[in-house]
Design a protein around this motif. Structure first.
Motif, short mmCIF file in Angstrom:
data_model
loop_
_atom_site.label_atom_id
_atom_site.label_comp_id
_atom_site.label_asym_id
_atom_site.label_seq_id
_atom_site.Cartn_x
_atom_site.Cartn_y
_atom_site.Cartn_z
N ALA A 35 0.83 -1.21 0.00
CA ALA A 35 0.00 0.00 0.00
C ALA A 35 0.87 1.26 0.00
O ALA A 35 0.58 2.22 -0.73
N ARG A 36 1.93 1.26 0.81
CA ARG A 36 2.82 2.42 0.85
C ARG A 36 3.50 2.64 -0.50
O ARG A 36 3.60 3.78 -0.97
N GLU A 37 3.95 1.56 -1.11
CA GLU A 37 4.66 1.70 -2.39
C GLU A 37 3.71 2.11 -3.50
O GLU A 37 4.08 2.91 -4.38
N VAL A 38 2.50 1.56 -3.49
CA VAL A 38 1.51 1.97 -4.49
C VAL A 38 1.19 3.45 -4.33
O VAL A 38 1.14 4.21 -5.31
N GLY A 39 0.98 3.88 -3.09
CA GLY A 39 0.67 5.29 -2.85
C GLY A 39 1.77 6.22 -3.33
O GLY A 39 1.50 7.30 -3.86
N ALA A 40 3.00 5.80 -3.16
CA ALA A 40 4.14 6.63 -3.57
C ALA A 40 4.32 6.68 -5.08
O ALA A 40 4.97 7.60 -5.60
N ASN A 41 3.72 5.72 -5.80
CA ASN A 41 3.98 5.64 -7.24
C ASN A 41 2.73 5.73 -8.11
O ASN A 41 2.82 5.64 -9.33
N LEU A 42 1.57 5.95 -7.49
CA LEU A 42 0.32 6.00 -8.27
C LEU A 42 0.33 7.22 -9.17
O LEU A 42 0.47 8.35 -8.71
N ALA A 43 0.14 6.99 -10.48
CA ALA A 43 0.22 8.08 -11.45
C ALA A 43 -1.07 8.26 -12.23
O ALA A 43 -1.10 9.01 -13.21
N GLN A 44 -2.16 7.59 -11.80
CA GLN A 44 -3.44 7.70 -12.47
C GLN A 44 -4.53 7.21 -11.52
O GLN A 44 -4.23 6.56 -10.53
N PRO A 45 -5.78 7.57 -11.77
CA PRO A 45 -6.87 7.05 -10.93
C PRO A 45 -6.90 5.53 -11.00
O PRO A 45 -6.70 4.93 -12.06
N ALA A 46 -7.16 4.89 -9.84
CA ALA A 46 -7.19 3.42 -9.83
C ALA A 46 -7.94 2.93 -8.60
O ALA A 46 -8.01 3.61 -7.57
N VAL A 47 -8.51 1.73 -8.75
CA VAL A 47 -9.10 1.04 -7.60
C VAL A 47 -8.04 0.10 -7.04
O VAL A 47 -7.46 -0.71 -7.79
N ILE A 48 -7.76 0.21 -5.77
CA ILE A 48 -6.80 -0.66 -5.10
C ILE A 48 -7.61 -1.79 -4.46
O ILE A 48 -8.49 -1.53 -3.63
N VAL A 49 -7.32 -3.01 -4.83
CA VAL A 49 -8.17 -4.15 -4.46
C VAL A 49 -7.38 -5.13 -3.61
O VAL A 49 -6.35 -5.65 -4.05
N THR A 50 -7.84 -5.39 -2.39
CA THR A 50 -7.19 -6.42 -1.58
C THR A 50 -7.74 -7.79 -1.98
O THR A 50 -8.90 -8.09 -1.77
N LYS A 51 -6.87 -8.57 -2.61
CA LYS A 51 -7.19 -9.95 -2.99
C LYS A 51 -6.69 -10.91 -1.93
O LYS A 51 -7.21 -12.02 -1.78
N SER A 52 -5.67 -10.51 -1.20
CA SER A 52 -5.17 -11.31 -0.10
C SER A 52 -6.26 -11.50 0.94
O SER A 52 -7.15 -10.67 1.09
N THR A 53 -6.17 -12.61 1.67
CA THR A 53 -7.10 -12.84 2.78
C THR A 53 -6.65 -12.00 3.96
O THR A 53 -5.57 -12.23 4.51
N VAL A 54 -7.48 -11.03 4.34
CA VAL A 54 -7.08 -10.08 5.38
C VAL A 54 -8.17 -9.94 6.42
O VAL A 54 -9.36 -10.05 6.13
N PRO A 55 -7.80 -9.69 7.68
CA PRO A 55 -8.80 -9.50 8.74
C PRO A 55 -9.67 -8.27 8.49
O PRO A 55 -9.27 -7.33 7.79
N VAL A 56 -10.84 -8.30 9.09
CA VAL A 56 -11.77 -7.19 8.93
C VAL A 56 -11.12 -5.89 9.41
O VAL A 56 -10.44 -5.86 10.43
N GLY A 57 -11.29 -4.85 8.63
CA GLY A 57 -10.70 -3.55 8.94
C GLY A 57 -9.41 -3.27 8.21
O GLY A 57 -8.92 -2.14 8.23
N THR A 58 -8.87 -4.28 7.52
CA THR A 58 -7.60 -4.07 6.81
C THR A 58 -7.76 -3.03 5.70
O THR A 58 -6.87 -2.21 5.46
N GLY A 59 -8.89 -3.06 5.01
CA GLY A 59 -9.11 -2.09 3.94
C GLY A 59 -9.08 -0.66 4.46
O GLY A 59 -8.60 0.25 3.76
N ASP A 60 -9.56 -0.45 5.69
CA ASP A 60 -9.51 0.89 6.28
C ASP A 60 -8.06 1.33 6.46
O ASP A 60 -7.71 2.50 6.21
N GLU A 61 -7.22 0.40 6.91
CA GLU A 61 -5.82 0.74 7.12
C GLU A 61 -5.10 0.98 5.80
O GLU A 61 -4.27 1.90 5.68
N VAL A 62 -5.42 0.18 4.78
CA VAL A 62 -4.83 0.38 3.45
C VAL A 62 -5.22 1.76 2.92
O VAL A 62 -4.39 2.50 2.37
#
Length: 434
Positions: free
Chosen positions: A104-131
């Motif tokens: 997430a940090r690396e994507v944020g530092a390099n995002l150069a266009q509008p995009a949807v960031i999608v968590t495909k990994s299995t993550v605990p509830v609330g992870t999307g908020d942190e991302v």
């Protein structure tokens, strides 16, 4: 649409190759240069039926590529999937989200266009908020939304599961993100695959809830098998009688040595930790985890019992090491605990698995790996079927009896008919069949 898949492990590689086969332009990104070099050379880092051909076809068609450079990989992508590992964290059992946060940090530092960031990994509830928080703090000026899109792939059948899914779960309340995700999965509209849009937190919970429920079904039928052995029932008849009830269904009602693999063990544990942190004890899931852990060692004792009163110094052949057939995955495989129980009892262990022996070797240094089932069974005092590979479903029992030292077969997957095996002169034991 261009799709970036960050993480080229099991989920990322299968998902990326399938998206490319739908016609999307997909870049798979990974930090491991050796893995990327192997993929560019057409060498798969995992065994999954059909994956090598799928990757080769889409690389040749120019729809699938691989890189270690995240910045170039995500450039121009409308959807950026995070598909990195979330193993159990040492010490407390929580899911280790360090890789997700780093992406997430690396994507944020390099995002150069509008995009949807999608968590495909299995993550605990609330992870999307942190991302989302990490991305906002990165200072990116481009529009983005964070969505959850859990995977439901079965190892050994992952490509079919991806292309013909029971459902697609997408967690987002952002209408723009919904539009992007509809475009990502548009090729599946022809198959009428149901797409369930939920809140992000609900989507994160769906994967854990589904895996915990399936683990519960497996554990329940295993306990019923133990009861059947005591009272003279047949667990296969019990499972069929239950499974014909449409409210229950037949899947995951196959008695055996316990569940393993990359999902059920770590996901049930992570769910328990999330519940504990929120003051909501999940007693049923707690029991499932405990029963499954003890069952694997119990299966080792079952094999030891088949050796007679003095097992020390005897020899057992294990047929199948991976946690299930059609994969090379050894994570939490029952064979590990079974082999350890045999070794603790002073039993020599040989083994054969069609795909899993290379990954098994460092986990079972006391086990002698063999080139075939019959070579493993040579001079064995008992042969145990641990994984139900097709190669073990029609063994030449006469040949097996000839090479083994004693005609003892322990069938931990109920592959064979007891009467047929006993008619060949074997002492035969199985799971939950009296």
């Amino acid at each position: 649409m261009k799709i970036a898949m960050v993480g080229s492990g099991y989920v990322g590689l299968v998902s990326g190759a399938c998206f490319a086969d739908f016609g999307h332009d997909v870049v798979c990104i990974d930090k491991d240069p050796a893995k990327i070099d192997r993929l560019k050379a057409g060498q798969m880092p995992i065994y999954e039926p059909g994956l090598e051909d799928l990757v080769e076809r889409n690389v040749r068609g120019g729809r699938l590529s691989f890189t270690t450079d995240l910045a170039s990989g995500i450039a121009g992508a409308g959807a950026i999937f995070i598909a990195v590992g979330t193993p159990s964290r040492r010490g407390d059992g929580h899911a280790d989200l360090s890789f997700v946060h780093a992406v997430a940090r690396e994507v944020g530092a390099n995002l150069a266009q509008p995009a949807v960031i999608v968590t495909k990994s299995t993550v605990p509830v609330g992870t999307g908020d942190e991302v989302e928080r990490i991305l906002r703090e990165s200072g990116t000026e481009h529009r983005f939304a964070v969505a959850s899109n859990p995977e439901f792939l079965r190892e050994g059948a992952a490509i079919g599961d991806f292309k013909r899914p029971d459902r697609i779960v997408i967690g987002t309340d952002d209408e723009w993100a919904r539009g992007i995700m509809n475009e990502v999965y548009r090729p599946l509209f022809l198959n009428k695959a149901p797409i369930l849009f939920t809140s992000r937190r609900s989507a994160e919970l769906v994967k854990y809830a589904a895996n915990a429920f399936l683990a519960t079904k497996i554990t329940f039928i295993n306990e019923m098998a133990d009861l059947c052995e005591k009272v003279g029932g047949n667990v296969q008849d019990i499972a069929r009688g239950m499974g014909l009830d449409n409210r229950i269904g037949a899947k995951f009602l196959h008695a055996g040595p316990g569940y393993g693999g990359s999902c059920f063990p770590k996901d049930t544990l992570a769910l328990l930790k999330t519940a504990e942190d929120n003051g909501v004890p999940l007693r049923l899931v707690e029991s499932v985890v405990k029963v499954n852990d003890s069952r694997k060692r119990a299966m080792g004792r079952k094999v030891i019992d088949a050796l007679g009163s003095e097992p020390r110094g005897k020899r057992v052949a294990l047929l199948g090491l991976t946690f299930k057939p059609n994969t090379d995955d050894m994570r939490d495989a029952p064979s590990i605990a079974i082999a350890q129980a045999l070794d603790d009892a002073g039993v020599e262990v040989t083994a054969y698995d069609p795909e899993g022996m290379e990954l098994a070797k460092p986990l079972m240094q006391h086990v002698e790996m063999s080139e075939s089932a019959y070579e493993a069974a040579r001079n064995a005092d008992a042969v145990a079927i641990v994984t139900e590979w097709d190669a073990f479903r029609a063994l030449d029992l006469d040949r097996l009896k000839e090479v083994a030292r004693a005609p003892v077969l322990v069938d931990l997957r109920n592959v064979y008919d007891p009467e047929e095996v006993r008619a060949k002169g074997f002492r035969y034991s199985s799971i939950g069949r009296g």
